[in-house]
Design an enzyme around this catalytic site. Structure first.
Site, PDB file in Angstrom:
ATOM      1  N   GLU A  42     -35.513 -19.301  16.325  1.00 50.13           N
ATOM      2  CA  GLU A  42     -34.761 -18.677  15.449  1.00 50.13           C
ATOM      3  C   GLU A  42     -33.635 -17.661  15.711  1.00 50.13           C
ATOM      4  O   GLU A  42     -33.502 -16.685  15.436  1.00 50.13           O
ATOM      5  CB  GLU A  42     -35.840 -17.774  14.337  1.00 50.13           C
ATOM      6  CG  GLU A  42     -36.966 -18.550  13.677  1.00 50.13           C
ATOM      7  CD  GLU A  42     -37.387 -17.831  12.717  1.00 50.13           C
ATOM      8  OE1 GLU A  42     -37.603 -16.740  12.736  1.00 50.13           O
ATOM      9  OE2 GLU A  42     -38.077 -18.459  11.830  1.00 50.13           O
TER      10      GLU A  42
ATOM     11  N   GLU B 282     -41.806 -24.564  10.638  1.00 47.14           N
ATOM     12  CA  GLU B 282     -42.727 -23.772  10.432  1.00 47.14           C
ATOM     13  C   GLU B 282     -42.919 -23.802   8.935  1.00 47.14           C
ATOM     14  O   GLU B 282     -42.139 -22.989   8.200  1.00 47.14           O
ATOM     15  CB  GLU B 282     -42.172 -22.525  10.834  1.00 47.14           C
ATOM     16  CG  GLU B 282     -42.505 -22.233  12.284  1.00 47.14           C
ATOM     17  CD  GLU B 282     -42.045 -20.617  12.740  1.00 47.14           C
ATOM     18  OE1 GLU B 282     -42.323 -19.669  11.845  1.00 47.14           O
ATOM     19  OE2 GLU B 282     -41.743 -20.547  13.979  1.00 47.14           O
TER      20      GLU B 282
END
Ligand code: GAL
Length: 854
Positions: A185, A254
Site C-alpha cells: 500500500e 485484501e
C-alpha cells in the site's frame, strides 16, 4: 531407471517442439487482461491470508486443509522481517518462523502460494514488520528514496527470494508460489513523499523484478506500479477498481473478511452476506483473483502485536477462527459462493460482460463465451427492499443488497444474502485441569543505581533506550519537599501532570501506585493529571512507561517516538509550577523479573515466591504470579480466562503467549444490518465486556503434566480467578427456507437435475468426537429469532421435534429434507415456511444412544 527414461523422452519431445517452432509453456505464471495464467490457462483464483507466525507449525496442515476444503486455490502470507532477522545478519527460520516448511505445507496440500514479502507489511504487526534495529542504521529514512533503507530492504528481499529459490518453491521451478508482492500500500506514502516516493517505488519494482523469480510481482494500492508489476486493490469492496493498464488482470489482494480489534474497543464483525456480496460484485465486474484478509487471523503471540493497542487475538472474524476452528456460517457460505463462482469460471475468464439494467438499483451481468458457456449475475443494490426482477423471461426474487449467481444463465445456485449453511456456537467451556497452588513475587521497584540503570538530565525517548527489548521503561526522579509546604498543613495536595507520547504509564510515588493513564490507537499521546501525596523531605517519583505494540502504519519510521517526552510538572506547590522535565532522571530498561528470567522454568527459582494465601489480600500492582497445571485431555483448542486480572503478560513453559489487558470495550453494539456499505463501526460486539478475556494456549506448547504458567500483572488482580478453558462447538443451528416453486431455490446443494435434489435440506454437524445429544429447538413453520434464541412463530408443525430427534440424536451429522410430507402435513398452507433447528453437541458417548432408541 524409470524416471531417467521418462526425462529422456521428455527432452526429446521438447527438442522436437523446439525444432518445429512450437512454444511450450512449462511451469510458468503469466497474466493477461482477464486473469493470471498458470501453464497457459487463465485461472479464477480464490486465496486466503494465513500468517505463519500467528499459529503454530502443528496447526498449519489443518488450517491449510480447511482452506482447501473452503474452496481456496491459494494461501497468502506476508513475510515478517523482524522475526527472521532479530539482529543484523542473524537469521531465524525456526519453529513458527519456518517459512519454508509453511510454503511446503501449502504445496503438499496441492494449493498455490502468494508470498507478500513487503518487507514492509503493516499487518497490525509490531513496527509493521521492520526490525527495530533498522531505525538505528546511520542515515536511514524508511520507505523512501534513501540508500541505507534501500540497501537493507534489498538485502532482506534477496535473502527471502534466495531461500525460496534454493528450495525450488517458485512455480517457475515447479513450486507452489505463483505471485509475490513488493512493498505494501505504498500509493498514499508515495504521494506524500513526491518525487522521492516515486523514485523509491520505481526502484522497488525494478529491484523485485530483477530477482528473476519467474512469477509476477504485485504492488497493492499503488496505482503507479510500473510494468510488469500488477497493481491490485485492498478494501472492503473493490468493484470500482481497475488496474493501471488495460493488459493487467483485476486483482483484489485484501478482501477484508472482518477487522482487527484494539484493547478497550469492541469486537468487529463483518456479516458474511455482505462479504459474499462484495466478492460477487467484484467477480461480476470482471475480477479474477480474490484474497481474503484474513482467512485465518490467529494470534499475536509474544510481543508481535503492532498498533499500539492491537489485541493479542488477531481473530479478525475470519472464516477460520483464532483457534483454528471453522466459523459458521461464514466459512460455509463462502465455500458455497466459491463453488457457485467456479461453475461460471469458463464464461468469466473468456468473455466480457454485457450489463443490462433490471430496475432502478438492479442489474444483470451476463458472460457468454464463444464456446457457448453462459453465466449471469443478477444484483440488487437496494439496501431495504427485495425486488422481483425479470431476466430472460423468467422471474427472480432478489433480497436486498444481494447477488444471485446463475451459472447457466437460468438457474440460481446461490444468492449472497441467503445463508443456507449451519451456524455453530463456539463456546469456552471449563476444563478439569485446575491451576495448582498460586505463588506470587512482587517486582522489586527500588531504584538503587546499579549497572542496569543510566542517568540523564531530561526525558529520553523510550525506544532509543529500550531498543524494544522490553515493553517497560522506568523514568525515576526525586523531589525535595520542604516541611513548610501548605499542603502538608491542611492545604490542597499538589497535582502531577505528565505528557506522554505513548502508550501507557503507571505512576508510583514513594513506591506506591498512585495512578495510571493510557493513550489509544488513534491518539497515542495522552496526559496524566493526578493529585500526589508527598511527605516532607525526599520523595521518589517513578514512572513506569509501557509500550503496547509499536505502530505499524505510515512512513518515516525513524522519526516515531514513544514514552514520556514531557513536560512533566508539579502544580500547586507554594513555589507555583515546578517543571521536572529537565531534572535528573534515572532510567531502567525492563523489569527485574524479566532480567532474572522469572518466566522460564530455568529462572523461576531465582527468587522467593510467596504462597497465594500468605500474599497480601489487596491486589498488588507489579506482581509476578505462577502456577502449574496438567494439560487437559482431548484435542480441543485451549485458552486461559484472564477475566479477574488487569493488564500484563502471560508465559507458558517459558514461551510468551502475549500481552493481556481486560480493558472494557466501549462502543455501540446496538445493531448490525448486513445490508448497506460495511465499515468496522457498523457491526460491533462485546460492549461493556473486556475486549479480550481469553488467550490462546497452543496445545503444542504443553507437556502432559506440570506446565508452568507465569503471569506478570501491572495493575493488580486476583490470580486465583485464572482458569484454563477449552473451545468447543456446543451447539449448531440451521435455518433453511422450504422450496417454493415460484421462487428460484437458493439452497440446492448440487447442481443436479432431479426435483428432490432441488429440495433444500438442513445439515447439522458437530465436531469430530462429538455427537448430537439433544434438540434444543426445532420448528418447521414460521419460527422467529436467531441461533441461540429461536422461538416458535404462529405456524409450527407439532412433529418438528420428533422428526429431528429421530434423525439426529446420537449422530455426529444428520440431514433433514424440508418438505411438508416430512413433517406430517402442511402446518400452514400457502405460507412460505422455514425449518429452524438448534441442537446440542456433546462428547460422543454411547450414553446418548438409549435416549433416542428408548
Ligand atoms: C491494510 C494493510 C494490511 C492490514 C490491513 C488491516 O491496509 O495492507 O497489512 O494492516 O490494512 O487489517
Amino acid at each position: 531407471m524409470a524416471t531417467n527414461s521418462v526425462s529422456k523422452v521428455s527432452m526429446l519431445v521438447l527438442g522436437l517442439f523446439w525444432f518445429l517452432g512450437i512454444q511450450l509453456v512449462q511451469c510458468s505464471v503469466t497474466y493477461d487482461r482477464k486473469a493470471i495464467l498458470i501453464n497457459g490457462q487463465r485461472r479464477l483464483l480464490f486465496s486466503g491470508s494465513i500468517h505463519y507466525p500467528r499459529s503454530t507449525p502443528e496447526m498449519w496442515e489443518d488450517l491449510i486443509q480447511k482452506a482447501k476444503e473452503g474452496g481456496l486455490d491459494v494461501v497468502e502470507t506476508y513475510v515478517f522481517w523482524n522475526v527472521h532477522e532479530p539482529s543484523p545478519g542473524n537469521y531465524n527460520f525456526e519453529g513458527r518462523y519456518d517459512l519454508v516448511r509453511f510454503i511446503k505445507t501449502i504445496q503438499k496440500a496441492g494449493l498455490y502460494a502468494n508470498l507478500r514479502i513487503g518487507p514492509y507489511v503493516c499487518a497490525e504487526w509490531n513496527f509493521g514488520g521492520f526490525p527495530v534495529w533498522l531505525k538505528y542504521v546511520p542515515g536511514i529514512s524508511f520507505r523512501t528514496d534513501n540508500e541505507p533503507f534501500k540497501r537493507a530492504m534489498q538485502g532482506f528481499t534477496e535473502k527471502i527470494v534466495g531461500l525460496m529459490k534454493s528450495e525450488n518453491l517458485f512455480e517457475s521451478q515447479g513450486g507452489p508460489i505463483i505471485l509475490s508482492q513488493i512493498e505494501n500500500e505504498y500509493g498514499v506514502q508515495s504521494k506524500l513523499f513526491g518525487a522521492a516516493g516515486q523514485n523509491y517505488m520505481t526502484w522497488a519494482a525494478k529491484m523485485a523484478v530483477g530477482l528473476g523469480t519467474g512469477v509476477p510481482w504485485v504492488m497493492c494500492k499503488e496505482e503507479d506500479a510500473p510494468d510488469p508489476v500488477i497493481n491490485t486493490c485492498n478494501g472492503f469492496y473493490c468493484d470500482a477498481f481497475s488496474p493501471n493498464k488495460p493488459y493487467k488482470p483485476t486483482m483484489w489482494t485484501e478482501a477484508w473478511s472482518g477487522w482487527f480489534n484494539e484493547f478497550g474497543g469492541p469486537i468487529h464483525q463483518r456479516p458474511v452476506q455482505d462479504l459474499a456480496f462484495a466478492v460477487a460484485r467484484f467477480i461480476q465486474k470482471g475480477g479474477s483473483f480474490i484474497n481474503y484478509y484474513m482467512y485465518h487471523g490467529g494470534t499475536n503471540f509474544g510481543r508481535t502485536a503492532g498498533g499500539p493497542f492491537i489485541t493479542t487475538s488477531y481473530d479478525y472474524d475470519a472464516p477460520i477462527d483464532e483457534y483454528g476452528l471453522i466459523r459458521q456460517p461464514k466459512y460455509g457460505h463462502l465455500k458455497e459462493l466459491h463453488k457457485a463462482i467456479k461453475m461460471c469460471e469458463k464464461a468469466l475468464v473468456s468473455a466480457d460482460p454485457i450489463v443490462t439494467s433490471l430496475g432502478s438499483s438492479q442489474q444483470a451481468y451476463v458472460y457468454t463465451s464463444e464456446s457457448g458457456n453462459c453465466a449471469a449475475f443478477l444484483s440488487n443494490y437496494d439496501t431495504n427492499s427485495a425486488v422481483r426482477v425479470m431476466f430472460n423471461n423468467m422471474h427472480y426474487n432478489l433480497p436486498p443488497w444481494s447477488i444471485s449467481i446463475l451459472p447457466d444463465c437460468r438457474n440460481v445456485v446461490f444468492n449472497t444474502a441467503k445463508v443456507g449453511v449451519q451456524t455453530s456456537q463456539l463456546e469456552m467451556i471449563p476444563t478439569n485441569s485446575p491451576m495448582l497452588l498460586w505463588e506470587s513475587y512482587n517486582e522489586d521497584i527500588s531504584a538503587e543505581d546499579d549497572s542496569t540503570t543510566m542517568t540523564a538530565s531530561g526525558l529520553l525517548e523510550q525506544i532509543n533506550v529500550t531498543k524494544d527489548t522490553s515493553d517497560y521503561l522506568w523514568y525515576i526522579t526525586s523531589v525535595d519537599i520542604g516541611s513548610t509546604e501548605s499542603f502538608l498543613h491542611g492545604g490542597e495536595l499538589p497535582t502531577l501532570i505528565i505528557q506522554s507520547t505513548g502508550h501507557a504509564v503507571h505512576i508510583f510515588i514513594n513506591g506506591r501506585l498512585s495512578g495510571s493513564a493510557f493513550g489509544s490507537r488513534e491518539n497515542r499521546r495522552f496526559t496524566y493529571t493526578g493529585k500526589v501525596d508527598f511527605h516532607a523531605g525526599r520523595n521518589t517519583i517513578a514512572l513506569l512507561s509501557v509500550a503496547v505494540g509499536l505502530p505499524n502504519v505510515g512512513g518515516h519510521f525513524e522519526t516515531w517516538n514513544t514514552g514520556i517526552l514531557g513536560p512533566v510538572a508539579l502544580h500547586g506547590l507554594d513555589q507555583g509550577k515546578w517543571d521536572l522535565s529537565w531534572s535528573k532522571w534515572t532510567y531502567k530498561v525492563g523489569l527485574k523479573g524479566e532480567a532474572m528470567n522469572l518466566v522460564s522454568p530455568n529462572g523461576i527459582s531465582s527468587v522467593e515466591w510467596m504462597e497465594g494465601s500468605l500474599a497480601s489480600e489487596a491486589p498488588q500492582p507489579l506482581t509476578w504470579h505462577k502456577s502449574n497445571f496438567d494439560a487437559p485431555e482431548g484435542d480441543e483448542p485451549l485458552a486461559i480466562d484472564m477475566r479477574g486480572m488487569g493488564k500484563g503478560q502471560i508465559w507458558i513453559n517459558g514461551v510468551s503467549i502475549g500481552r493481556y489487558w481486560t480493558a472494557y470495550a466501549t462502543g455501540n453494539c446496538d445493531k448490525c444490518n448486513y445490508a448497506g456499505t460495511f465499515r468496522p463501526p457498523k457491526c460491533q460486539q462485546g460492549c461493556g465486556q473486556p475486549t479480550q478475556r481469553w488467550y490462546h494456549v497452543p496445545r503444542a506448547w504443553l507437556k502432559p503434566k506440570d506446565n508452568l504458567l507465569v503471569v506478570f500483572e501491572e495493575l493488580g488482580g486476583n490470580p486465583t480467578s485464572i482458569s484454563l478453558v477449552k473451545r468447543s462447538v456446543t451447539s449448531v443451528c440451521a435455518d433453511v427456507s422450504e422450496y417454493h416453486p415460484t421462487l428460484k431455490n437458493w439452497h440446492i446443494e448440487s447442481y443436479g437435475k432431479s426435483e428432490d435434489l432441488h429440495r433444500p435440506k438442513v445439515h447439522l454437524k458437530c465436531s469430530a468426537g462429538y455427537s448430537i445429544t439433544s434438540i434444543k429447538f426445532a420448528s418447521f413453520g414460521t419460527p422467529l429469532g436467531t441461533c441461540g434464541s429461536y422461538q416458535q412463530g404462529t405456524c409450527h408443525a407439532p412433529m418438528s421435534y420428533d422428526i429431528l430427534k429421530k434423525r439426529c440424536i446420537g449422530k455426529q451429522r444428520c440431514a433433514v429434507t424440508i418438505s411438508n410430507t416430512n413433517f406430517g402435513q402442511d402446518p400452514c398452507p400457502n405460507v412460505l415456511k422455514r425449518l429452524s433447528v438448534e441442537v446440542v453437541c456433546g462428547p460422543a458417548t454411547t450414553a446418548a444412544e438409549p435416549n433416542w432408541r428408548g
